[in-house]
Write a protein that holds these residues in place. Sequence first.
Motif, PDB file in Angstrom:
ATOM      1  N   UNK A 287       0.704  -0.934  -0.369  1.00 57.79           N
ATOM      2  CA  UNK A 287      -0.051  -0.070  -0.043  1.00 57.79           C
ATOM      3  C   UNK A 287       0.786   1.453   0.071  1.00 57.79           C
ATOM      4  N   UNK A 288       2.359   1.280   0.162  1.00 59.13           N
ATOM      5  CA  UNK A 288       2.751   2.433   0.505  1.00 59.13           C
ATOM      6  C   UNK A 288       4.378   3.103  -0.776  1.00 59.13           C
ATOM      7  N   UNK A 289       4.636   0.601  -0.573  1.00 58.18           N
ATOM      8  CA  UNK A 289       6.202   1.305  -1.344  1.00 58.18           C
ATOM      9  C   UNK A 289       6.894   0.974  -0.489  1.00 58.18           C
ATOM     10  N   UNK A 290       6.964   1.134   0.453  1.00 57.93           N
ATOM     11  CA  UNK A 290       8.180   0.244   1.717  1.00 57.93           C
ATOM     12  C   UNK A 290       8.056  -0.290   2.819  1.00 57.93           C
ATOM     13  N   UNK A 291       8.424  -0.410   3.810  1.00 60.23           N
ATOM     14  CA  UNK A 291       8.074  -1.122   5.022  1.00 60.23           C
ATOM     15  C   UNK A 291       7.622  -0.038   6.159  1.00 60.23           C
ATOM     16  N   UNK A 292       7.493  -0.690   7.633  1.00 60.18           N
ATOM     17  CA  UNK A 292       7.097   0.355   8.688  1.00 60.18           C
ATOM     18  C   UNK A 292       8.416   1.154   8.662  1.00 60.18           C
ATOM     19  N   UNK A 293       8.294   2.104   9.767  1.00 62.59           N
ATOM     20  CA  UNK A 293       9.562   2.643   9.963  1.00 62.59           C
ATOM     21  C   UNK A 293       9.573   2.157  11.590  1.00 62.59           C
ATOM     22  N   UNK A 294       8.169   1.989  12.568  1.00 63.26           N
ATOM     23  CA  UNK A 294       8.850   1.397  14.108  1.00 63.26           C
ATOM     24  C   UNK A 294       7.896   0.675  14.949  1.00 63.26           C
ATOM     25  N   UNK A 295       8.243   0.093  15.907  1.00 66.59           N
ATOM     26  CA  UNK A 295       7.555   0.151  16.456  1.00 66.59           C
ATOM     27  C   UNK A 295       8.204  -0.215  17.770  1.00 66.59           C
ATOM     28  N   UNK A 296       7.013  -0.883  19.324  1.00 64.29           N
ATOM     29  CA  UNK A 296       7.141  -0.555  20.285  1.00 64.29           C
ATOM     30  C   UNK A 296       6.269  -0.938  21.119  1.00 64.29           C
ATOM     31  N   UNK A 297       6.197  -1.439  22.208  1.00 63.18           N
ATOM     32  CA  UNK A 297       4.844  -1.691  23.108  1.00 63.18           C
ATOM     33  C   UNK A 297       4.303  -0.871  23.598  1.00 63.18           C
ATOM     34  N   UNK A 298       4.574   0.650  23.225  1.00 60.11           N
ATOM     35  CA  UNK A 298       4.316   1.616  23.757  1.00 60.11           C
ATOM     36  C   UNK A 298       4.500   2.812  22.807  1.00 60.11           C
ATOM     37  N   UNK A 299       3.608   4.050  23.012  1.00 62.40           N
ATOM     38  CA  UNK A 299       3.783   5.116  22.738  1.00 62.40           C
ATOM     39  C   UNK A 299       4.858   6.305  23.415  1.00 62.40           C
TER      40      UNK A 299
END
Length: 472
Positions: A287-299
């Motif tokens: 849908x965007x042409x690239x992967x997600x930028x980041x992740x975490x268990x919270x913001x």
Amino acid sequence: MTKDVIALTQRMPDPWAMLAGLLSGGPDKLVDTTGEGAVVRLCDAEGRPLVSVEAPLLVQVEGEAERLLGATPPPLPYWWTEARATTGVEHAERLAGTFAARLATLADGSAWPPEAARSLAVVETDDVTVAPTPAAARPAVDVLTDKVAVVIQDRPVIAMTAWLSDAFRTAATAELGLQIVTPPGTTLSPAVRDSLGNWPSRWVMRDERDGYYDGLTGAVLRWQDGMFAPIASPEATPEDPRTPLAASYQDATATDERQLAVTFRAVHPADESLVLGGALESLWRELTGGPPAGWGTAEPANLPFSPRQITDLARERAPEPTWIVVVGTPDRPGLATVRINRTKAGVEEEVTLMFGYGADEEPPLDALHSAAELLATRHRLQSMLVQLRKARRDLAVPPRFEGPGVPVGFVLGAEEVHQMPDDRARHTPLPQPPLPLGPKTRPAMYYPFPGDPSDLTGWQDFERLMRHLKSA
């Protein structure tokens, strides 16, 4: 004065030593750690928490300080350290602000908000002590009744921080609702909105015209029977318990911005070769042409996106569920929440994903078919629903009315199609036949809908489809 202060620094701070240095009573008396050293909490003589300081978080994802605080952080990577002062205690607010100011000065950074962290003076600490057990075992709340825990937040975006996530868990364990009170101008992260669905949890907006109202429904609220609850309209009856809507909630303005929302569920065999997060990454790339930028268990999401690390965390926490947040890049706003559960069927991933588009940007509706086929053939998709709605590009949830989404497409996984008798999944009452996905001998089914955000009749067709698929 704000109740939360945050230091954004280039170097790793030592908040425990910093906090001890701020206090006149001495570190042996005043400083203690909880949560395996992740939190420092101070209490007054009556055991009420004054200030909680979270462990510093190394942020390696671009755009999180801008998204959540509207602040300019140091270059990546940088350290994010939060201190929360108990509402209504001036002593606590000054202590938190001074802590952030000193931390920013010594660790080369800045404090948010700037006006809360101007003083470097030592704060008097008469009658302050460490939080006793069990007070140290729970997050500080501003009001606690036998029905709800109330927290007051004053930040531009209410995010699912580690502290707020802990407050949700603690309230749920105690069978209480969580009510978040905020001032005008505040928005919610979608991650928080999705956690407020259980009554009597609410987003409570302060308002000059109506006092208080529910930021998600618009219902005018009053404090009654130990919680914020809707007031009854003069026209209300037992059969029609309507409530008045706040005028501020109805101050909606037309927008040409849109959001594409995708919810899906996938079920995987629980074996050693399983890698989680692959379905989300595949969909994101399509849908965007690239992967997600980041992740975490919270913001804020603080780690570069890594399916392997997500899998390791889920394995470590099993059989308990794992919840994570995944974010996109600043130029393509995207946010997903993922819940991973171990069940008798295997390992389930429940994903809610959304992307934002400006007036001059077209959502990638043409890519939905190929994205659905990829998930159905490679990632054991059970079902997927795609919606389009007129809403903010930045994905923030405002305290005013936003129109509902409309269905764009629905996908039924190959195993679910196979289990339906009489070829029911293929022959439906919809005017347009479904599109098969994958092998002809065992296909999944993609059901397209018109997807016009200004026409809600698509939900009628969706309900007809659901009744048909569930009929005996």
